[in-house]
Design a protein around this motif. Structure first.
Motif: not given
Length: 151
Positions: A34-53
């Motif tokens: 999880r992290m802060r994202i700039p401009d939440p009005g046009i951006s979204t954050l997808v946090v994926v589970d799993g390994g390195f890639d």
């Protein structure tokens, strides 16, 4: 057209949003944490589970022709180019069919040199001119895709 950002170590998150807003595009930041994202009005954050890639795999599965991927990860860039996406590094360097082979070869050589202990440092520090080059490069890439669509 969507913009996907390999976000874990990306230094140009605000710049990607700035250019996207100008063109009415959305930005998807993909990360392992999880992290802060700039401009939440046009951006979204997808946090994926799993390994390195896992974030790379998610982006490669989602991206399609005419999308843009922001990444410094050469293998991810190669995968996305193969799907017809535009790819640009955080320093503003575009990756395409003509230069991705050389970029892969240099990456492999540098990995071998690091493994042998010949090279111990990382990449040079990110500078203001890199941000400027990124802003210009992303803008140019979007304009090129728009022109190609209109043909």
């Amino acid at each position: 057209m969507k913009i996907y950002v390999d976000a874990d170590a990306c230094p140009v998150k605000p710049e990607a949003c700035k250019v996207a807003r100008r063109y009415g595009l959305t930005v998807t930041f993909v990360s392992n944490t999880r992290m802060r994202i700039p401009d939440p009005g046009i951006s979204t954050l997808v946090v994926v589970d799993g390994g390195f890639d896992a974030a790379d795999d998610w982006i490669a599965e989602q991206v399609s022709a005419d999308d843009i991927v922001v990444t410094a990860d050469i293998p991810l860039a190669h995968r996305c180019i193969g799907k017809g996406a535009g790819v640009i590094g955080p320093s503003g360097r575009p990756f395409d069919e003509e230069n991705i082979g050389q970029a892969m070869a240099v990456r492999d050589l540098m990995a071998d040199l690091r493994e042998a202990g010949t090279i111990t440092g990382g990449p040079p520090p990110f500078q203001k001119k890199d941000r400027s080059r990124f802003l210009h490069g992303l803008d140019q890439m979007i304009q090129t895709i728009i022109r190609e669509r209109e043909k």
